[in-house]
Design a protein around this motif. Sequence first.
Motif, PDB file in Angstrom:
ATOM      1  N   GLU A  92       0.413  -1.274   0.098  1.00  0.00           N
ATOM      2  CA  GLU A  92       0.163  -0.128   0.191  1.00  0.00           C
ATOM      3  C   GLU A  92       0.781   0.850  -0.026  1.00  0.00           C
ATOM      4  OE1 GLU A  92      -3.728   2.154   2.526  1.00  0.00           O
ATOM      5  OE2 GLU A  92      -2.974   0.364   2.862  1.00  0.00           O
ATOM      6  N   TYR A  93       1.584   1.402   0.647  1.00  0.00           N
ATOM      7  CA  TYR A  93       2.522   2.454   0.809  1.00  0.00           C
ATOM      8  C   TYR A  93       3.947   2.559   0.604  1.00  0.00           C
ATOM      9  CZ  TYR A  93      -0.887   4.254   4.410  1.00  0.00           C
ATOM     10  OH  TYR A  93      -2.457   4.508   4.704  1.00  0.00           O
ATOM     11  N   TRP A  98       9.256  -3.264   9.921  1.00  0.00           N
ATOM     12  CA  TRP A  98      11.000  -3.159  10.094  1.00  0.00           C
ATOM     13  C   TRP A  98      10.732  -4.975  10.507  1.00  0.00           C
ATOM     14  CZ3 TRP A  98      15.015  -2.435  11.264  1.00  0.00           C
ATOM     15  CH2 TRP A  98      15.655  -2.786  12.335  1.00  0.00           C
ATOM     16  N   SER A  99       9.043  -5.662  11.497  1.00  0.00           N
ATOM     17  CA  SER A  99       8.863  -7.200  11.755  1.00  0.00           C
ATOM     18  C   SER A  99       7.553  -7.624  11.497  1.00  0.00           C
ATOM     19  CB  SER A  99       9.268  -6.926  12.732  1.00  0.00           C
ATOM     20  OG  SER A  99       8.283  -6.329  13.707  1.00  0.00           O
ATOM     21  N   PRO A 109       5.321  -2.144  11.528  1.00  0.00           N
ATOM     22  CA  PRO A 109       5.037  -1.778   9.834  1.00  0.00           C
ATOM     23  C   PRO A 109       5.992  -0.549  10.007  1.00  0.00           C
ATOM     24  CG  PRO A 109       3.348  -1.120  11.089  1.00  0.00           C
ATOM     25  CD  PRO A 109       3.846  -1.190  11.794  1.00  0.00           C
ATOM     26  N   LYS A 110       6.658   0.297  10.788  1.00  0.00           N
ATOM     27  CA  LYS A 110       7.347   1.640  10.572  1.00  0.00           C
ATOM     28  C   LYS A 110       8.654   1.301   9.531  1.00  0.00           C
ATOM     29  CE  LYS A 110      11.155   1.610  14.167  1.00  0.00           C
ATOM     30  NZ  LYS A 110      11.766   2.047  15.461  1.00  0.00           N
ATOM     31  N   LYS A 111       8.586   2.434   8.769  1.00  0.00           N
ATOM     32  CA  LYS A 111       9.762   2.130   7.995  1.00  0.00           C
ATOM     33  C   LYS A 111      11.478   2.611   8.315  1.00  0.00           C
ATOM     34  CE  LYS A 111       6.677   0.474   5.079  1.00  0.00           C
ATOM     35  NZ  LYS A 111       5.944   1.377   3.954  1.00  0.00           N
ATOM     36  N   GLN A 112      11.829   1.717   8.618  1.00  0.00           N
ATOM     37  CA  GLN A 112      13.425   1.788   9.114  1.00  0.00           C
ATOM     38  C   GLN A 112      14.429   2.536   7.622  1.00  0.00           C
ATOM     39  OE1 GLN A 112      12.864   1.615  12.674  1.00  0.00           O
ATOM     40  NE2 GLN A 112      15.572   3.377  11.972  1.00  0.00           N
ATOM     41  N   ILE A 113      15.208   3.397   7.507  1.00  0.00           N
ATOM     42  CA  ILE A 113      15.547   3.554   6.146  1.00  0.00           C
ATOM     43  C   ILE A 113      16.997   1.936   6.130  1.00  0.00           C
ATOM     44  CG2 ILE A 113      17.350   4.909   4.537  1.00  0.00           C
ATOM     45  CD1 ILE A 113      14.361   5.261   4.845  1.00  0.00           C
ATOM     46  N   TYR A 114      17.366   2.190   7.352  1.00  0.00           N
ATOM     47  CA  TYR A 114      18.305   0.566   7.706  1.00  0.00           C
ATOM     48  C   TYR A 114      18.228  -0.874   7.076  1.00  0.00           C
ATOM     49  CZ  TYR A 114      21.380  -2.734  10.067  1.00  0.00           C
ATOM     50  OH  TYR A 114      22.327  -3.407  10.944  1.00  0.00           O
ATOM     51  N   ALA A 163       7.026   6.618  10.273  1.00  0.00           N
ATOM     52  CA  ALA A 163       5.666   5.542   9.808  1.00  0.00           C
ATOM     53  C   ALA A 163       5.424   5.034   9.007  1.00  0.00           C
ATOM     54  CB  ALA A 163       4.793   6.258  10.458  1.00  0.00           C
ATOM     55  N   ARG A 164       4.525   4.157   9.271  1.00  0.00           N
ATOM     56  CA  ARG A 164       4.753   2.733   8.198  1.00  0.00           C
ATOM     57  C   ARG A 164       3.532   4.092   6.393  1.00  0.00           C
ATOM     58  NH1 ARG A 164      -0.541  -0.833   6.661  1.00  0.00           N
ATOM     59  NH2 ARG A 164      -0.192  -1.691   4.827  1.00  0.00           N
TER      60      ARG A 164
END
Length: 394
Positions: A92-93, A98-99, A109-114, A163-164
Motif C-alpha cells: 500500500e505505502y 520492520w518486522s 510496520p514502520k519504515k526504517q531506512i536501514y 511511520a508506515r
Amino acid sequence: MNLSVFKSEMQQELRSILDFWIQHSIDEQQGGFYGRLDNDQVIDAGAPKGCVLNARILWTFSAASGLTNDWRYAKIANRAFAYIRDHFVDKEYGGVYWSVTSRGEPLDPKKQIYALAFVVYACSEYYIAMHSEPAKQLAMDCYRIIREKSFDPLHGGYLEAFARNWQPVEDLRLSHKDANEKKTMNTHLHVLEAYTCLYRIWPSDELKQHIKQLLAIFEQHIIDAHTGHLHLFFDEQWNVRSGTVSYGHDIEASWLLLEAAEVIKDEELIAKMKTLSVKMAEAVIIGVDTDGGLWYEYEAAHNRLIREKHWWPQAEALVGFYNAWQISGRHEFLQYALNNWSFIKQHIRDNKNGEWFWGVLEDHSVMPGQDKAGFWKCPYHNGRACMEIIRRIV
C-alpha cells in the motif's frame, strides 16, 4: 599460518556456517525462517521475524551461491526472496515492514531506512546470482523510495525512520541501545553498501553520483579527521550527538568505503579511500586485546571500555585488517587478521553445535541470554568475512 591454509579454513568455515542455517533456521510450519534460536538450539517458534534477518539471509545465501554454485544455497536464497516479497513488502505505502509476526503478518510496520537498504543490498546480490528480474525490480523500488522519502536535500544524507505511511515518527532507533537521532553512521554505512551492490547490476551515472555523495559525507562528517574513528549519531545538521567509539563499525567501514570507490571505478576516490582505510585500521588497533579479539565499544564520555567481544566485530576485523595489509603491505595488519581468526576459533565459534556465539565476556565465558539466530544475529557478518577472504587470497 600461510595464506593457502587461511583460505582453506575460510572455505570450511563458510560451509559450516551455512550448514547450520540450513539445518536449524527453516520454519517449515509457518514459512520462511524462525525468528529466534538460542545458544542451546532451542527454537522460539513464536518469535517475531525481522526484515534485517531475512534480508541478510537472502544476501548471504545469494552470495554463497554465486561463489560456490552450490544448489543448496540457491534454494535457501529462493526461499528468502519469496518470503520477503510475500510478507515484508508494503504493497500500500511502499517499502518494507520492520518486522512481521511468526505467521508473517505485519507487526511493526514502520519504515526504517536501514531495513530498506538491506533489501536493496540483498535483492541486488540475488539478481547477480539468479538473474531474477522481480528481485532487481524490488531493489530498484526500495532504492527509489529511499531517495524520495529519506534523502535530506538541505543538509545531505538520509533521515533515519518514518511511520508506515512515511509520516514523521518519534522513535527513530534501530534498537534500545541507540540514540534517538535523525541521522546515524550505521544507516549511512549500509545505504552505501546497498548502493554499491545495486551499482553492480545498474551502473547508472545517477547512482554513481549518490555513491560519491555518501563517500563525501563519510569524509566530511562521519570520520573524525583526527582520530580516524567514526562518529555514530547526528542531528539533521550533522552535529555530533555521541562520543562512543564502535571498533567493529570502524573496521567494517574501513573496507566498505574502499569497495564503493572501486566499484564505481573512480581513481581519485580509490586513492583517497585507500589512505582512509589504512588510517581507520590503525585507529582500531587500540581496540585489539592481547588475545587477538576486538573489544566491542569505548565510551569516551565515561572513559569506559565495554569489555565484551561480540561476534560481528571479529568478522569485520578479519576483512578490515586483511584489506589494510593488501593496501599497505604492512605485515602487522595481516598478523592482526590471523590473530583474530585464532581468537574466533578458540572463543567465538561454537565448536560443539556450530555457528558463532553472540560473544564472550572478558574472561572468555559465553555471554548469557543471547541469540544464536535472531533479529540481529544473522549469517551475514561471518559468512561475508569468509567469502571476502576466500576471494582475496588468489
